[in-house]
Design a protein around this motif. Sequence first.
Motif, PDB file in Angstrom:
ATOM      1  N   UNK A 225      32.754  28.393 -17.263  1.00  0.00           N
ATOM      2  CA  UNK A 225      34.016  27.966 -16.658  1.00  0.00           C
ATOM      3  C   UNK A 225      33.781  27.329 -15.289  1.00  0.00           C
ATOM      4  N   UNK A 226      32.958  27.956 -14.467  1.00  0.00           N
ATOM      5  CA  UNK A 226      32.661  27.382 -13.154  1.00  0.00           C
ATOM      6  C   UNK A 226      31.965  26.035 -13.317  1.00  0.00           C
ATOM      7  N   UNK A 227      31.016  25.955 -14.235  1.00  0.00           N
ATOM      8  CA  UNK A 227      30.318  24.691 -14.466  1.00  0.00           C
ATOM      9  C   UNK A 227      31.294  23.580 -14.839  1.00  0.00           C
ATOM     10  N   UNK A 228      32.147  23.843 -15.819  1.00  0.00           N
ATOM     11  CA  UNK A 228      33.013  22.789 -16.346  1.00  0.00           C
ATOM     12  C   UNK A 228      34.123  22.383 -15.385  1.00  0.00           C
ATOM     13  N   UNK A 229      34.516  23.263 -14.468  1.00  0.00           N
ATOM     14  CA  UNK A 229      35.570  22.893 -13.514  1.00  0.00           C
ATOM     15  C   UNK A 229      34.998  22.319 -12.218  1.00  0.00           C
ATOM     16  N   UNK A 230      33.950  22.932 -11.686  1.00  0.00           N
ATOM     17  CA  UNK A 230      33.388  22.464 -10.414  1.00  0.00           C
ATOM     18  C   UNK A 230      32.735  21.099 -10.558  1.00  0.00           C
ATOM     19  N   UNK A 231      32.242  20.756 -11.739  1.00  0.00           N
ATOM     20  CA  UNK A 231      31.571  19.482 -11.925  1.00  0.00           C
ATOM     21  C   UNK A 231      32.508  18.306 -11.670  1.00  0.00           C
ATOM     22  N   UNK A 232      33.814  18.566 -11.697  1.00  0.00           N
ATOM     23  CA  UNK A 232      34.786  17.489 -11.452  1.00  0.00           C
ATOM     24  C   UNK A 232      35.028  17.240  -9.971  1.00  0.00           C
ATOM     25  N   UNK A 233      34.527  18.117  -9.087  1.00  0.00           N
ATOM     26  CA  UNK A 233      34.849  18.007  -7.668  1.00  0.00           C
ATOM     27  C   UNK A 233      34.119  16.872  -6.941  1.00  0.00           C
ATOM     28  N   UNK A 234      32.772  16.760  -7.049  1.00  0.00           N
ATOM     29  CA  UNK A 234      32.037  15.912  -6.098  1.00  0.00           C
ATOM     30  C   UNK A 234      32.371  14.432  -6.145  1.00  0.00           C
ATOM     31  N   UNK A 235      32.661  13.891  -7.337  1.00  0.00           N
ATOM     32  CA  UNK A 235      32.787  12.438  -7.446  1.00  0.00           C
ATOM     33  C   UNK A 235      34.205  11.997  -7.783  1.00  0.00           C
ATOM     34  N   UNK A 236      35.188  12.865  -7.528  1.00  0.00           N
ATOM     35  CA  UNK A 236      36.572  12.491  -7.797  1.00  0.00           C
ATOM     36  C   UNK A 236      37.012  11.324  -6.922  1.00  0.00           C
ATOM     37  N   UNK A 237      36.636  11.348  -5.643  1.00  0.00           N
ATOM     38  CA  UNK A 237      37.047  10.274  -4.734  1.00  0.00           C
ATOM     39  C   UNK A 237      36.483   8.945  -5.202  1.00  0.00           C
ATOM     40  N   UNK A 238      35.219   8.925  -5.648  1.00  0.00           N
ATOM     41  CA  UNK A 238      34.615   7.690  -6.160  1.00  0.00           C
ATOM     42  C   UNK A 238      35.373   7.192  -7.388  1.00  0.00           C
ATOM     43  N   UNK A 239      35.788   8.110  -8.254  1.00  0.00           N
ATOM     44  CA  UNK A 239      36.534   7.724  -9.449  1.00  0.00           C
ATOM     45  C   UNK A 239      37.889   7.130  -9.078  1.00  0.00           C
ATOM     46  N   UNK A 240      38.577   7.751  -8.122  1.00  0.00           N
ATOM     47  CA  UNK A 240      39.880   7.241  -7.695  1.00  0.00           C
ATOM     48  C   UNK A 240      39.732   5.847  -7.096  1.00  0.00           C
ATOM     49  N   UNK A 241      38.707   5.644  -6.288  1.00  0.00           N
ATOM     50  CA  UNK A 241      38.477   4.316  -5.703  1.00  0.00           C
ATOM     51  C   UNK A 241      38.178   3.278  -6.770  1.00  0.00           C
ATOM     52  N   UNK A 242      37.519   3.705  -7.840  1.00  0.00           N
ATOM     53  CA  UNK A 242      37.201   2.777  -8.930  1.00  0.00           C
ATOM     54  C   UNK A 242      38.442   2.429  -9.737  1.00  0.00           C
ATOM     55  N   UNK A 243      39.312   3.415  -9.980  1.00  0.00           N
ATOM     56  CA  UNK A 243      40.492   3.192 -10.818  1.00  0.00           C
ATOM     57  C   UNK A 243      41.662   2.598 -10.044  1.00  0.00           C
ATOM     58  N   UNK A 244      41.760   2.917  -8.744  1.00  0.00           N
ATOM     59  CA  UNK A 244      42.868   2.401  -7.921  1.00  0.00           C
ATOM     60  C   UNK A 244      42.262   1.686  -6.713  1.00  0.00           C
ATOM     61  N   UNK A 245      41.783   0.468  -6.892  1.00  0.00           N
ATOM     62  CA  UNK A 245      41.131  -0.253  -5.782  1.00  0.00           C
ATOM     63  C   UNK A 245      42.071  -0.403  -4.590  1.00  0.00           C
ATOM     64  N   UNK A 246      41.527  -0.173  -3.416  1.00  0.00           N
ATOM     65  CA  UNK A 246      42.298  -0.330  -2.196  1.00  0.00           C
ATOM     66  C   UNK A 246      43.170   0.842  -1.838  1.00  0.00           C
ATOM     67  N   UNK A 247      43.114   1.920  -2.626  1.00  0.00           N
ATOM     68  CA  UNK A 247      43.936   3.098  -2.332  1.00  0.00           C
ATOM     69  C   UNK A 247      43.427   3.796  -1.081  1.00  0.00           C
ATOM     70  N   UNK A 248      44.346   4.359  -0.306  1.00  0.00           N
ATOM     71  CA  UNK A 248      43.968   5.101   0.890  1.00  0.00           C
ATOM     72  C   UNK A 248      43.393   6.462   0.485  1.00  0.00           C
ATOM     73  N   UNK A 249      42.757   7.171   1.417  1.00  0.00           N
ATOM     74  CA  UNK A 249      42.213   8.495   1.079  1.00  0.00           C
ATOM     75  C   UNK A 249      43.276   9.521   0.692  1.00  0.00           C
ATOM     76  N   UNK A 250      44.539   9.256   1.054  1.00  0.00           N
ATOM     77  CA  UNK A 250      45.588  10.241   0.781  1.00  0.00           C
ATOM     78  C   UNK A 250      45.765  10.543  -0.709  1.00  0.00           C
ATOM     79  N   UNK A 251      45.870   9.518  -1.592  1.00  0.00           N
ATOM     80  CA  UNK A 251      46.002   9.840  -3.022  1.00  0.00           C
ATOM     81  C   UNK A 251      44.840  10.657  -3.557  1.00  0.00           C
ATOM     82  N   UNK A 252      43.619  10.351  -3.106  1.00  0.00           N
ATOM     83  CA  UNK A 252      42.456  11.111  -3.571  1.00  0.00           C
ATOM     84  C   UNK A 252      42.570  12.572  -3.147  1.00  0.00           C
TER      85      UNK A 252
END
Length: 400
Positions: A225-252
């Motif tokens: 459970x820890x593996x499958x949930x924590x693995x989503x933490x480190x690169x979420x901001x990179x994913x948001x920047x990729x999917x929503x170009x130009x978004x401010x840090x607030x949505x992330x």
Amino acid sequence: MTADVLRMPRPGFGPGHVHAVAGCYFVASFAALGLPPFLTEILPELGDRTARWAGLLYVVPTVFGALGAPVWGRLADRFGRKRLLLRAQLGLAVTFLLAGWADSLGTFTAALVLQGVLGGTFAASNGYLGAALEGTHLSTALTLMHGSARAALVVAPIVVGFLSTWLSPHRQYALLALLPLAAALLLAALPEPQAEEADLTEMAQTSEPAPAGALRSLYALEFAFVFSTVISFPYLISLVEERIPGASPTPAGVLFAVPHLCYLMAAMPVHTAFRDRARAGIVFGFVCVAIGLAGHSVADSLATLIGVRLVLGVGLTLGLVCLSVLTADCVKGRSPGGLFGSLEFFSKAGAVASGVAAAAGSARYGPTAPLLTGAAVALITVCATILRSLCTRWSHTCPR
């Protein structure tokens, strides 16, 4: 003494004590959870201009915390849970001071190592509660403790970012050392949870410990459970920047917080609904985690990202709550310090493994790879849990 009486808190130990322990864990977690995201700003001050060691140092306290947790748990059973809980809080205070006044990368790294070795407030707090509570009372307290961790995870980075206008994140380590010190002072006023000798005798006669297989299953579920949930933490901001170009840090930041806010709002109702069917709840939780993580790979707008984060939040809530119920069942008839120390080892091992997998997958395949890896682990766990349940049921019904 009936089984219902055994579930009651020890005399002199009430809800106020539980809330005090949870509150102390919340304030002590501020530096531990709020400052690591700012390592890329801290390390240049210590000579690492490109912050190339940030990823490694992020997991250093976790690694050494995992190694030390079982030892501290056994010592708590031997020398007293309150004493070892105070040790954990004071250990954090000392290591935060050392980190805040470190003037070299080596000294700062040593402080993080000591933070892992001397900390362990979550396992120590749970061991303390496990010595005073049983059954539903204990699982409710553990659910509250997870809520403290979620609240700190949401609030601490915001507060640290706000304070950064006046004080660098590096020096905030020294300032936030006051929090575990204050927690230790408050905890010193709490009682040492002890059962009367008659209670211990009665408990041994009426409450058999869960089989070893249930304990191994709990450790495996905790790791997965820890593996499958924590693995989503480190690169979420990179994913948001990729999917929503130009978004401010607030949505992330909002998207990061959504699953944890979901837990804070729904944990107690979910505990009431699933405390008698935790196995079904944990399976449903893993299914939601798998769907939520996999959904990130196709979400391409803020609305769809919020949707998949909410699904992940449902899975996070179900998983943590039902793991608390299963843990409370496994504590019966066992030394709580040793059990929670071992459980913390598997939890932190899952976090470290997820960090390694996330770094390797993201570097090779992009920011969606860690999410798909977590989804795969969640689905494998669902299949393994259902298969184990079917085998157990078959073995009980099969004629001998």
